[in-house]
Write an enzyme that holds these catalytic residues in place. Structure first.
Site, short mmCIF file in Angstrom:
data_model
loop_
_atom_site.label_atom_id
_atom_site.label_comp_id
_atom_site.label_asym_id
_atom_site.label_seq_id
_atom_site.Cartn_x
_atom_site.Cartn_y
_atom_site.Cartn_z
N CYS A 86 0.86 -1.19 0.00
CA CYS A 86 0.00 0.00 0.00
C CYS A 86 0.89 1.24 0.00
O CYS A 86 1.88 1.28 0.75
CB CYS A 86 -0.88 -0.02 1.24
SG CYS A 86 -2.01 1.38 1.36
N HIS A 128 -8.98 -3.91 -2.17
CA HIS A 128 -8.01 -3.15 -1.36
C HIS A 128 -8.38 -1.66 -1.36
O HIS A 128 -8.44 -1.02 -0.30
CB HIS A 128 -6.60 -3.37 -1.90
CG HIS A 128 -5.54 -2.57 -1.23
ND1 HIS A 128 -4.54 -3.13 -0.47
CD2 HIS A 128 -5.32 -1.23 -1.19
CE1 HIS A 128 -3.77 -2.18 0.01
NE2 HIS A 128 -4.21 -1.01 -0.42
N GLU A 129 -8.64 -1.12 -2.56
CA GLU A 129 -8.94 0.31 -2.66
C GLU A 129 -10.29 0.64 -2.03
O GLU A 129 -10.45 1.67 -1.37
CB GLU A 129 -8.93 0.76 -4.13
CG GLU A 129 -7.59 0.61 -4.83
CD GLU A 129 -6.44 1.24 -4.06
OE1 GLU A 129 -6.63 2.27 -3.40
OE2 GLU A 129 -5.33 0.68 -4.10
N HIS A 132 -10.14 1.25 1.59
CA HIS A 132 -9.68 2.58 1.99
C HIS A 132 -10.85 3.54 2.21
O HIS A 132 -10.79 4.42 3.06
CB HIS A 132 -8.78 3.19 0.90
CG HIS A 132 -7.35 2.76 0.99
ND1 HIS A 132 -6.56 3.04 2.09
CD2 HIS A 132 -6.55 2.11 0.12
CE1 HIS A 132 -5.33 2.56 1.88
NE2 HIS A 132 -5.30 1.98 0.70
ZN ZN Z 1 -3.70 1.00 -0.06
#
Ligand code: ZN
Length: 179
Positions: A86, A128-129, A132
């Site tokens: 990341c 993953h995004e 966030h």
């Molecule tokens: Zn990330």
């Protein structure tokens, strides 16, 4: 535009939906592509550059893509393990298990609704995004043992992220007003 590190509160805060797909917003997306490629990333979410909004940019090998107000509709039961990193947690990589396939819907930068089924690498970046936007970082998913292994490095990053977050507080506000 500066990539925020773990420890910066903006990475853990609430995010807001994008309501206007105007030129200003498109310019911002372009800037994020620039930042993502400059940093050698395959994805970059708005909170990572100090903006509490629900969008991210990614490039899964088929070119750049803006993903706005995303929703993951369904997850496959089958899970796979893949190494993740990341931009907000530099130099730390770890194997993370996630669903192999997902169904998603989102808007592109022109405000058009997109529905897709993503699998493997593409599904991985998207998840993953998308995390966030919910204030979740991949290190949250590590086992106690795995976390222990990177504890020292992580603590250093968190300290730096906290400091950076304070320093950039005003810029953060300005960016929110500009959008
Ligand atoms: Zn990330």
């Amino acid at each position: 535009m500066e990539v925020r590190l773990i420890g910066d509160p903006v990475l853990r805060g609430e995010t807001y939906k994008i309501k206007e797909f105007d030129q200003k917003f498109k310019d911002l997306i372009e800037k994020m592509y620039g930042e993502m490629y400059k940093s050698d990333g395959v994805g970059l979410a708005a909170p990572q550059v100090g903006m509490p909004y629900k969008f991210f940019v990614m490039d899964d090998g088929e070119g750049k893509k803006a993903v706005i107000n995303p929703k993951i509709i369904s997850f496959s039961d089958e899970k796979i393990t893949f190494e993740e990193g990341c931009l907000s947690i530099p130099e730390i990589f770890a194997e993370i298990e996630r669903p192999k396939t997902i169904k998603v819907e989102y808007y592109n930068e022109n405000g058009e609704k997109i529905e897709q089924e993503l699998t493997d690498y593409k599904a991985r970046i998207f998840q993953h995004e998308n995390d966030h936007l919910d204030g979740i970082l991949f290190t949250d998913k590590l086992s106690v043992v795995a976390k222990q292994r990177i504890k020292k490095k992580l603590q250093e990053l968190i300290k730096e992220g906290k400091r950076q977050g304070k320093e950039l507080g005003e810029i953060k506000l300005w960016k929110i007003q500009k959008i």
